[in-house]
Structures are given as C-alpha cells and as structure tokens.
Design a protein around this motif. Structure first.
Motif: not given
Length: 430
Positions: A398, A296, A391, A293, A394-395
C-alpha cells in the motif's frame, strides 16, 4: 528485420518495429523544391519521461509528411491516428524487411536488410504470413488466454512474496516486471521447471541494457540452441503447451524454433517494460494510483489507458508496393513509411486531452498492439498479465513509492521498446 539482441535499439517484435514516413507532397516537382525533410524525431527527453518527442506530437495537424531516413532515403512519416490505421491495414504496404529503410541508424546494419528468418512472421506478407498466422491465431484467443489467469496469479504472487521477504526496497524491473512475463512465456512454450532458471538467466542477459554485446550474443546463441532442443523434445514427448500443439502441424523444426524465439522476443520485453514503465507512471500520478488502488475493477480500463499513454513499442515500418494516397498525400511505390504509434496514440483528434493519464478514459482503438494483419498475436496474454499484476502489486504494498527522485530513474531511451532500465522502489514494512 530479424531479432538480434546485440542491437536492442533496432529490434522489437511487431514492434521489431520499423516504419516508413509519409509526406506532404504529391508531385516530383514538389519533391525537388521542398524544404529538406527532417529526420525521425527520436529524443524522448522533453521533461516528462512518459511523453513522446515534442516534434512528433506537434505534427497532429499534418498526419502524413516527408522524412529523411538514416541512409538518405526520402520516405514518409505518419503521426495521425487515422492515417496510421490506414497504412497498417492496407496490404499495399509491405512488412518485408528487405523492402524497408530504417528511420534511425542501426549498429551493425548497413545496406539492405536481409529477408525475415524462418519462423519470423513479422517480416512477411501474404500469402506466406497467412499460413503462419492461421496456425497461431486459434491458439491465442481471448478465452484461451483468460484460462491462463490462474497461472498469472500464481507467478505474480510468487514474485511479490520474494519481494516482500527481501524488502523493504527492490528494483521492480528485476524483482517483478521481468520475471512475471518470463515465467508465463515458459508456461506457454512448455519449458520444463528444471530448465526455467537457465532460461530466465539467458533471457535476462539478452534484454539487459547494461550487458555488453558479447554477453548478449552468447546468451542469444545459447537460447536458440535451447529452443532447437526443446522442439525436438516436444516432438518426442508432447505436453500441454503451445510448442507441443504446433508439432502436429506441418511446421518444420526450424520453423517451430523460430516461432518460439519470436514469441519470446515479442511477448517478454514489451510486457516487462509495460509493467515497469506503467508502475513508474502510476507512482508519478498519485490520483490515478489512488483510483486504481481503491477500485481494482478498473484494472482492465487502466491497462488500456496505460498502453495508449506509454506506447512502448515504436515506431512501426512499412514500405509502399505501389502508389497509395493516404489522407490526401501521395505515397510513392518504394517509399518507406514510418508509423509513429506514440504520436498516433496522442492524436487529439482521436483522444481528447491525450497527454493526460486518465484511467477512467475508454482508450478504445489505441495502436499499442499495432493494427491490421500484423496486430500483436499475444496481446490478450499481455492484457491478462497486466490486469492481474498491477492491482496485485498495489494491494501487496500500500505504501509503494519510488526510492529515488523521478529524474534519477534510468530510461531505455535508445531502444525500440521504451521503458525503464531499473525502477528502485520502497515501501513501509508492517
């Protein structure tokens, strides 16, 4: 063996993965006096859902050994990384289904396996395999697959938008892990937008571990019929997609439909389970999750390590066409050899501290996509999908975390493509 959705525990793309077990004897006299060889260790419940069966990883110092197959055949088991590469790269080991013995019982299959159906390149040897492979390889280059990145990003964003709107809980498999590769397969094959919902519904049923055999069989028959119709449509009115390009080759309609079905089976279930199980693994390793996280740019390296660590497509099977020596062990002509990708990717002689997930590791040389002439054609597309998807997930969320205790996540422990049946997750709404 041909892909058959009614027997999911037995079928997978190059991972329709059946293998031969190699052993620890070199003479017939030794065979006669040897201790009864074990069956293939298939139970992955060792306390950690990401680890192979303990019996497999314990064999790293004896990478080629005897094994008893489901039908009583005495063959070989390969667990070492170097031995696995040797077998998979050697043309003296055949991929033809009719020569194989299955390491575990297969529902609905008795006696010899039938030859590969039309279009199934996994169950062929050269020169038949070479003809198909040459036609397809140029259409799966790294450069070409990277050009699909924009579509992967768009489909990923659409799935994340829908998750967020329906949140703050979701089954990640249903909402994300399956739709992203399914949409990309539609894009690759040129499935019209008006047909994509129907296509996805059929595919979802085929790979649904909770669906009954009749429902799977019906969905599979409908999908094959649809692919037949799609091939005819591409011949009549080509568009910018793989099937349309292939209509200009000497492939028959039956071959084109068969290749379409194979690409679907090979490219969807494996990637979907890597996304689902890979997210589970990251959520279970907070330090690795935080590292990805925070940076990336590590995504490419993280994907290779997840492929090595999880090895969802296992095992692979070959059969010896003649006597072959591997790692000092003699494999007799006619013996089936089961290559354990899981064990090879956890071989400490190749990967130090192999049972630890480390996204900073350079997992070069892993066997998750196989090796040799049957190495997965779609591996570059799978990489693009995962490098974009992890990525982005996860972005967007959060605070993503499991919505159930880890031990309650249902596993696909009776399928050749390992993964999670569902992955309940939750996150904090802003």
């Amino acid at each position: 063996m041909p892909y058959d959705p009614t027997t999911p525990e037995a079928n997978t793309p190059d991972a329709i993965a059946v293998g031969a077990m190699t052993g620890d004897i070199t003479t017939a006299a030794a065979d006669a006096t040897a201790q009864e060889p074990p069956a293939f260790p298939a139970d992955r419940h060792t306390g950690c859902p990401f680890d192979p069966p303990a019996e497999l990883t314990a064999l790293s110092d004896e990478p080629v050994r005897r094994m008893r197959y489901a039908d009583g055949h005495l063959g070989r088991l390969v667990t070492g990384h170097a031995a696995a590469r040797s077998v998979l790269a050697d043309p003296r080991f055949s991929s033809r289904y009719e020569f194989m013995h299955m390491p575990v019982p297969v529902e609905g299959v008795s006696g010899e396996l039938p030859p590969a159906p039309v279009g199934d390149i996994i169950g062929l040897d050269a020169p038949e395999h070479t003809r198909y492979r040459r036609l397809l390889t140029g259409r799966f280059t790294v450069r070409r697959m990277r050009r699909l990145t924009e579509q992967v990003e768009r489909f990923t964003a659409e799935c994340l938008d829908a998750m967020e709107q329906a949140g703050p809980t979701a089954d990640l498999v249903e909402a994300f892990a399956q739709p992203v590769p399914a949409l990309m397969i539609c894009e690759l094959l040129g499935v019209p937008y008006t047909d994509r919902e129907r296509f996805r519904d059929q595919v979802a049923t085929i790979f649904d571990q909770t669906a009954d055999v009749e429902a799977k069989g019906t969905a599979y028959a409908e999908l094959i019929q649809y692919l037949d119709e799609l091939v005819l449509a591409k011949r009549a009115d080509p568009t910018d997609d793989l099937l349309s390009e292939l209509t200009a080759s000497d492939l028959t309609d039956e071959e084109l439909a068969g290749i379409g079905g194979l690409l679907l089976a090979a490219g969807l279930d494996t990637t979907a389970n890597m996304l689902g199980l890979g997210t589970f693994a990251l959520l279970s390793n907070p330090d690795q999750l935080a590292a990805l996280r925070a940076d990336p740019e590590l995504a490419g390296q993280a994907v290779e390590e997840l492929l090595r660590y999880l090895s969802v497509a296992d095992p692979l099977v070959r059969s010896a066409l003649e006597d072959v020596e591997v790692e000092g062990r003699l494999i007799r002509a006619g013996e089936s050899v089961t290559v354990s990708v899981q064990a090879g990717n956890r071989d400490p002689h190749k990967f130090p501290d192999p049972d630890r997930l480390d996204i900073h590791r350079r997992a070069t040389g892993h066997l998750a996509f196989g090796h040799g002439i049957h190495q997965c054609l779609g591996q570059q597309l799978a990489r693009v999908e995962m490098v974009v998807a992890f990525p982005a997930l996860l972005a967007r969320f959060p605070g993503l975390r499991l919505a159930v205790p880890p031990q309650e996540v249902p596993l696909r422990d009776r399928a050749n493509i390992y993964g999670v049946i569902s992955l309940p997750v939750t996150w904090d709404e802003e």
